[in-house]
Design an enzyme around this catalytic site. Structure first.
Site, PDB file in Angstrom:
ATOM      1  N   GLU A 342       3.129   6.332  10.492  1.00  7.03           N
ATOM      2  CA  GLU A 342       2.161   6.087  11.558  1.00  7.03           C
ATOM      3  C   GLU A 342       0.746   5.844  11.051  1.00  7.03           C
ATOM      4  OE1 GLU A 342       2.953  10.472  11.073  1.00  7.03           O
ATOM      5  OE2 GLU A 342       4.170   8.729  11.535  1.00  7.03           O
ATOM      6  N   ASP A 384     -12.455 -27.547  -8.879  1.00  5.32           N
ATOM      7  CA  ASP A 384     -13.155 -28.758  -9.246  1.00  5.32           C
ATOM      8  C   ASP A 384     -13.942 -28.498 -10.531  1.00  5.32           C
ATOM      9  OD1 ASP A 384     -14.121 -31.311  -9.183  1.00  5.32           O
ATOM     10  OD2 ASP A 384     -15.533 -30.983  -7.555  1.00  5.32           O
ATOM     11  N   ASP A 652     -16.010 -27.384  -2.680  1.00  8.71           N
ATOM     12  CA  ASP A 652     -17.178 -27.313  -1.794  1.00  8.71           C
ATOM     13  C   ASP A 652     -17.483 -28.622  -1.086  1.00  8.71           C
ATOM     14  OD1 ASP A 652     -18.030 -28.838  -3.903  1.00  8.71           O
ATOM     15  OD2 ASP A 652     -19.855 -27.695  -4.292  1.00  8.71           O
ATOM     16  N   ASN A 720      12.986  13.782   2.185  1.00  7.66           N
ATOM     17  CA  ASN A 720      12.984  14.810   3.225  1.00  7.66           C
ATOM     18  C   ASN A 720      14.208  14.698   4.119  1.00  7.66           C
ATOM     19  OD1 ASN A 720      10.652  15.960   2.339  1.00  7.66           O
ATOM     20  ND2 ASN A 720       9.319  14.968   3.841  1.00  7.66           N
ATOM     21  N   ASN A 745       4.195  16.932   8.901  1.00  8.97           N
ATOM     22  CA  ASN A 745       3.974  15.485   8.835  1.00  8.97           C
ATOM     23  C   ASN A 745       2.516  15.140   9.136  1.00  8.97           C
ATOM     24  OD1 ASN A 745       5.018  12.790   8.550  1.00  8.97           O
ATOM     25  ND2 ASN A 745       4.757  12.561  10.759  1.00  8.97           N
ATOM     26  N   ASP A 749      -0.063  13.288   6.575  1.00  9.54           N
ATOM     27  CA  ASP A 749      -0.768  12.043   6.933  1.00  9.54           C
ATOM     28  C   ASP A 749      -2.263  12.168   6.696  1.00  9.54           C
ATOM     29  OD1 ASP A 749       1.477  10.629   7.630  1.00  9.54           O
ATOM     30  OD2 ASP A 749       1.400  11.181   9.746  1.00  9.54           O
TER      31      ASP A 749
END
Length: 909
Positions: A342, A384, A652, A720, A745, A749
């Site tokens: 998430e 170029d 350019d 897990n 969890n 996070d």
């Protein structure tokens, strides 16, 4: 003007994603052709009326004048009409932005779990899940807000202006008859109806306009009609038009001038334009994912598919073995949440935004954040010659007659040509006009008046002006590429006498120009003819039977920084190829001077004769391509991409625009023509390969940090779930409560917030980095089970050593695994962030270290502190902690060993 590029991408069905807009115009396909959604009849009829009516009536309606608006009139019109901006250019409202931050599959899944928890009266789980959703949404909202503001500030550094004619104020105008006083550059946002624009090759058309005067004006309307060929425009308003887009005297916002010049009066601006009306009426969203977006999406769906398989398995195993299907369902949903990354949107946005800000400090402005990944993945850079390999300060070194002798006569004609042309003045023209001798001694402009002009285009590669010194004749003066000028010549000037250009003379001319080229000089031929003063309008057909006068030769020395920059790019896995319209001898000499290996020189005519299969072979082995047309450059870029390369193109000029669009990443500079800047994804504020090399490294660092999070999340989640499956099959109770799994969890996070600010090992950015979803899956399967080894060790420890075997003792068991699971998840961050030994050979950045310490401390505090009962945890005995330390050390050691095996077998990235 970034608006135009955004909508172009959708109109033309290119591979590019939309820029910084939330919605784009969606074309409909009719018989394979791209068409536009209908615009209101009133607008189409109004534009057709403006095209057909007398120009004076149009100007009167707009409150304009042939000589342009005055400053006060323009200011009043701006206050009345508003800025020249299309609605979708504006950022989303805050509430809608917040909704977009919430609306992703991960948050929706969490919300379902929160609702289920609320209905089952599990208030604690509802609060925790709500906190997860709130944090995920809020962090992303804040980070994206910062990112958008940073991007807008960066884009504001890139100038986008239009040339307008300013009339004196009303009292002066009455005396002067509103004679145009000045031409000035104004921001396109400040354009108003009635403004008189001056347009030349390379200009984007920033509003709907009616042509007032035009000279060989060709406009690309591909964005509006899907037609690939440019169309000619003129000031004739008396012919009939089948549709508004067929009107030859109307110009539309979003199109661009390919060649020629014109003046035009602005009819509509902003949302009132044909283009803006379509944009505001479009309600669908049509984004084509870039390679970067496709990579992120593929990894996300990999984890989601994994969750869809594993969560039902967990549900069934726990339901069958425990008999409580409600708890099994909640636990399975918690497992599914644990498997969904998430924080991925937030990590990606934060990392890209940080990369864009760091690049801006290196004078690199990122117009589209997703382009940073392509920057890091780039393995071929096409560029170029002028201004990148060379100093971009061209000097007029020689002015010679046909046989190579110094000649002021050729200098005079070159000066008149450059002085009177109104099209796009390039560096060669500026070098001629800046020549000291001409300014102080010749003062030619005082003795001549301009009659007409035949603008430059890339097919003829020459341009002409017609001037009159006396009334008895006109002088047509033409300058351009040697071969193209010679094709229009029948004589050469030899000591003031025109002699025929026969085969021997032609060979002699080529010897002289070749000698100049071999000195590293860029040669431009100058020719002329005298014609009777019978007409005032000239065309390409008049460029015949010219007399070659001589040559002007320019020197553009290589930059001192070019050789080390090329070396650095090569060391970082980027192959440089030179694509230029210049002479092959000059190009090869410059390349050798800067240390670029010349593996054969391929010329434009050779490219045109090759089929795609032949070109695919040639582009691999050759490094220098000279005398190319714009379409040649585009073909070469596409051929390289078809061969599997991630291609950057740096240019350019207007001739670079097709290749910029075709490349994976278009790179331009702030001084480029409008169309080149619009086609580019990245703008350099300094035209230097050294700056580019620094940008490539920063792009790779950004990509590397995103890859860390994805690898960590994938491998940790896989381990897990594997542990949960084992525990669910053999334990008489849940190995961890849904609430505990969610809290674990959430803490994990939060610990990842420091990833965008992490250090990256130098070895990881030496080679181009590309998305490889298959590698992510392999990495997940390889490292994921390692954590399960120590999870199962923890199960055995809690079962046999601490006697947590019954439902009455499950809180102790769950507390022990909660701490081990959280600490090993946090530790894996440091193990997987580098192929080296963490903390010894490679140390994470301070934000990463700080977040790790904080989360590990919280993980130990929760079961040991006063909040333990709230989360249904209990204090662990002190004898548990030596075991915990041993498990962590064992995990770190095993992971280090497996890293060595993995690197030897698969490499690290």
């Amino acid at each position: 003007m970034n608006l135009f590029k955004t909508l172009f991408g959708t109109f033309l069905r290119t591979r590019r994603a939309s820029r910084h807009f939330r919605r784009t115009v969606v074309p409909a396909a009719v018989n394979g052709q791209v068409t536009l959604r209908a615009v209101p009849d009133e607008l189409a009829h109004a534009l057709l009326r403006s095209a057909r009516e007398d120009l004076g009536d149009t100007l009167a309606k707009l409150r304009g004048h042939p000589g342009g608006l005055s400053e006060s009139e323009a200011a009043d019109a701006l206050a009345r009409m508003g800025p020249n901006e299309v609605e979708h250019e504006k950022p989303l409202p805050q509430w809608l932005h917040l909704w977009h931050c919430y609306k992703n599959p991960f948050n929706l899944l969490l919300t379902v779990l929160a609702i289920v928890s609320y209905l089952t009266e599990d208030v604690k789980a509802t609060l925790v899940i709500g906190t997860m959703v709130g944090l995920s949404t809020l962090i992303r909202f804040v980070q994206e807000g910062r990112s958008n503001r940073a991007a807008e500030r960066l884009k504001a550094m890139v100038s986008n202006t239009a040339t307008v004619i300013r009339c004196p104020e009303a009292d002066e105008a009455a005396q002067l008859g509103c004679v145009p006083a000045t031409r000035i550059e104004v921001p396109i946002q400040r354009l108003v109806p009635g403004e008189v624009l001056v347009l030349s090759a390379g200009d984007m058309i920033p509003a709907d306009c009616r042509v007032m005067s035009a000279k060989d004006l060709f406009v690309s309307q591909a964005a509006m009609t899907g037609e690939s060929l440019p169309v000619e425009k003129d000031a004739d308003g008396h012919r009939s038009f089948s549709s508004v887009l067929d009107a030859s005297n109307l110009l539309f916002m979003g199109t661009n001038v390919v060649s020629g010049s014109a003046t035009a009066v602005v009819l509509n601006t902003g949302n009132r334009t044909y283009f803006g009306t379509i944009a505001t009426r479009a309600t669908a969203q049509d984004r084509t994912p870039t390679a970067f977006q496709a990579g992120v999406n593929s990894v996300s769906w990999l984890l989601i598919r994994f969750a869809l398989v594993m969560a039902p398995l967990v549900f069934l195993i726990n339901g069958i073995t425990k008999g409580d299907w409600t708890d099994a369902f909640l636990f399975a949903l918690s497992v599914a949440v644990g498997l969904t990354p998430e924080m991925l949107p937030m990590i990606v946005t934060s990392t890209l935004a940080k990369g864009a800000v760091l690049l801006s400090r290196k004078k690199v402005v990122v117009k589209r954040l997703d382009a940073i990944q392509n920057f890091g993945a780039m393995d071929v850079l096409c560029t170029d010659k002028t201004g990148t390999l060379t100093q971009d300060r061209i000097f007029l070194e020689r002015h010679t007659d046909v046989f190579g002798n110094d000649s002021n006569e050729v200098l005079k004609f070159a000066y008149l040509n450059s002085h009177y042309q109104t099209g796009l003045k390039n560096l060669l023209d500026r070098a001629v006009l800046d020549h000291v001798e001409l300014q102080t001694e010749l003062r030619l402009a005082e003795h001549y008046k301009k009659v007409d002009e035949i603008p430059f285009d890339f097919d003829r590669r020459r341009m002409s002006v017609v001037v009159s010194e006396r009334d008895d004749h006109h002088e047509l003066i033409c300058k351009g590429a040697v071969e193209e000028i010679l094709a229009a010549c029948t004589h050469v000037l030899d000591k003031g006498v025109a002699v025929p250009l026969d085969a021997d003379m032609l060979a002699r001319v080529y010897r002289v120009t070749r000698d100049l080229n071999e000195e590293g000089l860029r040669v431009v031929a100058v020719a002329m003819k005298e014609v009777p003063p019978r007409k005032m309008v000239y065309a390409i057909a008049d460029e015949t039977e010219l007399t070659l006068v001589g040559y002007i030769a320019f020197l553009d020395p290589p930059k001192e920084s070019t050789a080390p920059a090329l070396k650095a790019l090569a060391e970082h896995g980027v192959t440089v190829k030179v694509l230029t319209g210049d002479n092959e001898l000059v190009t090869a000499k410059i390349c050798r001077e800067v240390g670029l290996t010349v593996n054969g020189v391929v010329l434009g005519p050779q490219v045109e004769r090759m089929n795609d299969a032949e070109l695919a072979i040639v582009v691999e082995r050759s490094t220098v391509f000279a005398k190319l047309t714009p379409l040649d450059k585009e073909r070469i870029v596409r051929a390289l991409r078809a061969n599997g390369h991630v291609v950057g193109f740096m240019g350019d000029g207007i001739n670079d625009a097709p290749a910029l669009r075709a490349a994976d990443i278009g790179i331009s500079v702030d001084t480029a023509v409008d169309i080149a800047k619009e086609a580019a994804d990245i703008i350099l504020l300094e035209k230097s390969l050294m700056v580019l090399e620094e940008g490539v490294l920063e792009g790779r660092k950004t990509f590397s940090n995103m890859l860390k999070y994805i690898r960590m999340t994938a491998s940790s989640n896989f381990g897990n779930v594997f542990s949960v499956l084992v525990a669910s099959a053999f334990l008489p109770f849940l190995p961890m409560l849904p609430l505990q799994l969610l809290v674990q969890n959430l803490l994990y996070d939060v610990s990842q917030i420091g990833i965008p600010f992490d250090n990256v090992d130098p070895e990881l950015v030496r080679e181009p980095l590309k998305w490889n979803p298959a590698d992510i899956g392999r990495f997940m399967v390889f490292f994921g089970p390692l954590s399960s080894v120590f999870d199962i060790t923890t199960f055995v420890l809690m079962w046999y050593v601490f006697d947590a075997r019954t439902e009455a003792d499950q809180t102790l068991f769950q507390s022990g695994w909660f701490v081990v699971g959280l600490l090993t998840q946090t530790l894996i961050v440091h193990m997987i962030r580098t192929p080296k030994i963490p903390f010894l050979q490679s140390i994470a950045a301070t934000p990463m270290l700080l977040m790790t310490v904080i989360i590990m401390a919280i993980g130990i505090f929760l079961p040991m502190g006063p909040l333990a009962d709230y989360f249904k945890l209990q204090a662990l005995p002190l004898s548990y902690f030596p075991w915990l330390l041993g498990i962590l050390l064992g995990y770190a050691t095993l992971t280090t060993v497996m890293k060595r095996i993995y690197i030897r077998k698969y490499g690290w990235q």
